[in-house]
Write an enzyme that holds these catalytic residues in place. Structure first.
Site, PDB file in Angstrom:
ATOM      1  N   ALA A   1      11.640 -41.282  -0.343  1.00 24.43           N
ATOM      2  CA  ALA A   1      11.376 -41.520   1.077  1.00 24.43           C
ATOM      3  C   ALA A   1      10.842 -40.253   1.744  1.00 24.43           C
ATOM      4  CB  ALA A   1      12.648 -41.999   1.780  1.00 24.43           C
TER       5      ALA A   1
ATOM      6  N   ASP B   1      22.540 -37.148  -6.306  1.00 23.97           N
ATOM      7  CA  ASP B   1      22.575 -36.256  -7.474  1.00 23.97           C
ATOM      8  C   ASP B   1      23.466 -35.021  -7.303  1.00 23.97           C
ATOM      9  OD1 ASP B   1      20.703 -37.970  -8.505  1.00 23.97           O
ATOM     10  OD2 ASP B   1      18.993 -36.625  -8.249  1.00 23.97           O
TER      11      ASP B   1
ATOM     12  N   GLU C   1       0.831  -1.210   0.000  1.00 24.72           N
ATOM     13  CA  GLU C   1       0.000   0.000   0.000  1.00 24.72           C
ATOM     14  C   GLU C   1       0.864   1.258   0.000  1.00 24.72           C
ATOM     15  OE1 GLU C   1       0.018  -2.545   1.976  1.00 24.72           O
ATOM     16  OE2 GLU C   1      -1.892  -2.933   2.939  1.00 24.72           O
TER      17      GLU C   1
ATOM     18  N   SER D   1       7.192 -39.821   3.491  1.00 27.21           N
ATOM     19  CA  SER D   1       7.015 -39.381   4.878  1.00 27.21           C
ATOM     20  C   SER D   1       6.085 -38.180   4.979  1.00 27.21           C
ATOM     21  CB  SER D   1       8.348 -38.998   5.512  1.00 27.21           C
ATOM     22  OG  SER D   1       9.257 -40.042   5.398  1.00 27.21           O
TER      23      SER D   1
ATOM     24  N   CYS E   1      -0.137   0.616   7.562  1.00 25.84           N
ATOM     25  CA  CYS E   1      -0.635   0.989   6.240  1.00 25.84           C
ATOM     26  C   CYS E   1      -2.020   1.621   6.346  1.00 25.84           C
ATOM     27  CB  CYS E   1      -0.702  -0.227   5.323  1.00 25.84           C
ATOM     28  SG  CYS E   1       0.932  -0.788   4.842  1.00 25.84           S
TER      29      CYS E   1
ATOM     30  N   THR F   1      19.533 -35.704   8.788  1.00 21.40           N
ATOM     31  CA  THR F   1      19.215 -36.205  10.130  1.00 21.40           C
ATOM     32  C   THR F   1      20.417 -36.313  11.057  1.00 21.40           C
ATOM     33  OG1 THR F   1      17.466 -37.464   9.082  1.00 21.40           O
ATOM     34  CG2 THR F   1      17.976 -38.036  11.358  1.00 21.40           C
TER      35      THR F   1
ATOM     36  N   THR G   1      18.937 -37.425  -1.738  1.00 22.39           N
ATOM     37  CA  THR G   1      18.931 -36.703  -3.013  1.00 22.39           C
ATOM     38  C   THR G   1      20.264 -35.972  -3.189  1.00 22.39           C
ATOM     39  OG1 THR G   1      16.544 -36.462  -2.967  1.00 22.39           O
ATOM     40  CG2 THR G   1      17.729 -34.875  -4.315  1.00 22.39           C
TER      41      THR G   1
HETATM   42  C1  AOF Z   1       0.331  -4.889   4.607  1.00 22.24           C
HETATM   43  N1  AOF Z   1       0.892  -4.756   3.377  1.00 22.24           N
HETATM   44  O1  AOF Z   1       2.348  -5.368   1.795  1.00 22.24           O
HETATM   45  C2  AOF Z   1       2.273  -6.645   3.745  1.00 22.24           C
HETATM   46  C3  AOF Z   1       1.638  -6.793   5.021  1.00 22.24           C
HETATM   47  O2  AOF Z   1       7.099  -6.764  10.186  1.00 22.24           O
HETATM   48  P1  AOF Z   1       6.249  -5.818   9.426  1.00 22.24           P
HETATM   49  O3  AOF Z   1       6.000  -4.525  10.104  1.00 22.24           O
HETATM   50  O4  AOF Z   1       6.690  -5.646   7.993  1.00 22.24           O
HETATM   51  O5  AOF Z   1       4.795  -6.492   9.360  1.00 22.24           O
HETATM   52  C4  AOF Z   1       4.640  -7.760   8.865  1.00 22.24           C
HETATM   53  C5  AOF Z   1       3.172  -8.097   8.851  1.00 22.24           C
HETATM   54  O6  AOF Z   1       2.478  -7.165   8.030  1.00 22.24           O
HETATM   55  C6  AOF Z   1       2.898  -9.458   8.239  1.00 22.24           C
HETATM   56  O7  AOF Z   1       2.892 -10.474   9.203  1.00 22.24           O
HETATM   57  C7  AOF Z   1       1.517  -9.258   7.685  1.00 22.24           C
HETATM   58  O8  AOF Z   1       0.545  -9.389   8.693  1.00 22.24           O
HETATM   59  C8  AOF Z   1       1.541  -7.836   7.219  1.00 22.24           C
HETATM   60  N2  AOF Z   1       2.002  -7.773   5.840  1.00 22.24           N
HETATM   61  N3  AOF Z   1       0.684  -5.924   5.383  1.00 22.24           N
HETATM   62  O9  AOF Z   1      -0.489  -4.067   5.021  1.00 22.24           O
HETATM   63  C9  AOF Z   1       1.852  -5.576   2.917  1.00 22.24           C
HETATM   64  N4  AOF Z   1       3.264  -7.460   3.339  1.00 22.24           N
HETATM   65 ZN    ZN Z   2       1.263  -2.626   6.041  1.00 22.50          ZN
END
Ligand code: AOF
Ligand code: ZN
Length: 370
Positions: free
Chosen positions: A305, A206, A58, A309, A90, A229, A202
């Protein structure tokens, strides 16, 4: 105070969801949110959560809109936040910008937000329509929702199998099962998850790199997680190589069955100590630790595996089954180590959602029934 949501509103909101989802894999520990500001029918600002999770979507969209945001509508794929976290709320920025109307998907399950963002904006006189296009948003934010409500990542199991349900041939390494087009799609999928996980078998069979190697997307390689593990794998394996610029996390089981909760770091190599389970690490404990470390979307890539699991532990939310038309024949190694593929294909636990061809290979996507 909700108003009527039109078809045009839905279209702008769908565009916001897509805009945000394009950043999945880049924004953890935060969700990849998309936001679009519209004034007089025209888009005046667009934003999606930045790499590493900040700034939030935002803020970016409102900054681009500038004064044109006043009286406009904000379309956003998640409830705007209300908490003072690493950035100011926001919801306050939306109010300060003079936005008249907000159209959003679901509320943010993060307990610091959950409804408070909407309430704050409504209290300021903004008209808020919530819960629009909920299903699409839940899919785009599956990682964030899973982390915050279940304390584990959203787990996607990727399987690439031959016509005779195998993933390789005994004694041979790096047997190509699916073709080039499917391979490229898998690399694109890696760019959209926060981490990929494999078992130590894996690695020793590989010696894979487990990065996203599509031109232009190399910087989108997810965290590489190895279930090691007994902590036996050294730094001479490609995933743990000291010169690598992509983080690797090694998951090791505590010696006495207890979780030490310990983590140690050596450059980009992190070791997480988790509880020991039957025949390896306790996967539920490992997933809990990964969620705490910020991983929301996890793709499990093998081997047999490990896939078995995860399925037996009922820890798989989505299955991507790539099937090649070619049989491997003699010495074919079964895809799920003794579990038949019907455990996915005809299990009541999974619903088939999608079918697509990638050259000669067919992808079927299943979602766990909720
Ligand atoms: C929003 N807009 O683009 C995102 C949001 O650690 P902070 O302050 O960045 O907050 C993280 C939290 O904000 C995250 O767990 C989620 O709830 C929200 N993310 N919120 O308004 C955004 N990425
Ligand atoms: Zn925000």
């Amino acid at each position: 105070m909700s108003d009527i949501v039109t078809e045009t509103d839905r279209r702008f909101l769908a565009a916001a969801i897509r805009l945000g989802a394009g950043a999945n894999g880049e924004t953890w520990p935060n969700p990849a949110v998309g936001a679009i500001v519209v004034k007089d029918g025209r888009v005046v600002g667009r934003g999606r959560t930045a790499s590493g999770g900040r700034p939030h979507a935002e803020t970016i969209a409102l900054r681009e809109a500038g004064e044109r945001a006043a009286g406009g509508t904000l379309y956003v794929s998640l409830e705007p936040c209300a908490h003072h976290g690493r950035t100011p709320p926001c919801a306050d920025a939306v109010i300060a910008a003079g936005i008249a109307r907000v159209v959003a998907c679901a509320s943010d399950p993060d307990p610091r937000v959950s409804g408070r963002g909407f309430a704050r904006m409504r209290d300021a006189g903004i008209s808020v329509s919530a819960d629009v296009l909920r299903a699409a948003a839940e899919r785009a934010h599956a990682g964030h929702i899973s982390r915050t409500t279940r304390n584990r990542p959203h787990v996607v199991l990727k399987l690439a199998v031959s016509a005779d349900d195998a993933i390789g041939r005994a004694g041979e390494t790096r047997v190509a099962v699916t073709g080039e087009i499917a391979r490229r799609h898998v690399h694109a999928l890696r760019a959209r998850v926060d981490a990929i996980l494999v078992g130590s078998g894996t690695v020793t069979a590989d010696d894979p790199e487990l990065t996203c190697r599509l031109p232009g997307l190399e910087h989108r390689s997810p965290v590489r997680i190895v279930l090691d593990t007994d902590g036996r794998l050294g730094r001479d394996w490609t995933v743990f190589a000291a010169k690598s610029r992509v983080p690797s996390w090694r998951i090791v089981a505590g010696p006495d069955g207890s979780a030490t909760g310990e983590a140690s770091e050596e450059g980009l190599l992190r070791t997480l100590h988790v509880r020991r389970g039957e025949g390896g690490v306790d996967l539920s404990d490992a997933l809990r630790r990964l969620a705490e470390a910020g991983i929301g979307r996890l793709m499990v890539e093998g081997g047999a595996a490990v896939a078995r699991s995860f399925l037996l532990g009922d820890l798989v939310d989505e299955v991507l089954l790539f099937r090649s038309p070619v049989a491997l024949g003699d010495g074919a190694v079964p895809a799920l180590a003794g579990l038949p593929l019907s455990a996915v294909e005809s299990s009541p636990a999974f619903v088939r959602k999608e079918r697509r061809m990638f050259g000669p290979d067919r992808l079927t996507r299943y979602e766990r029934r909720r």
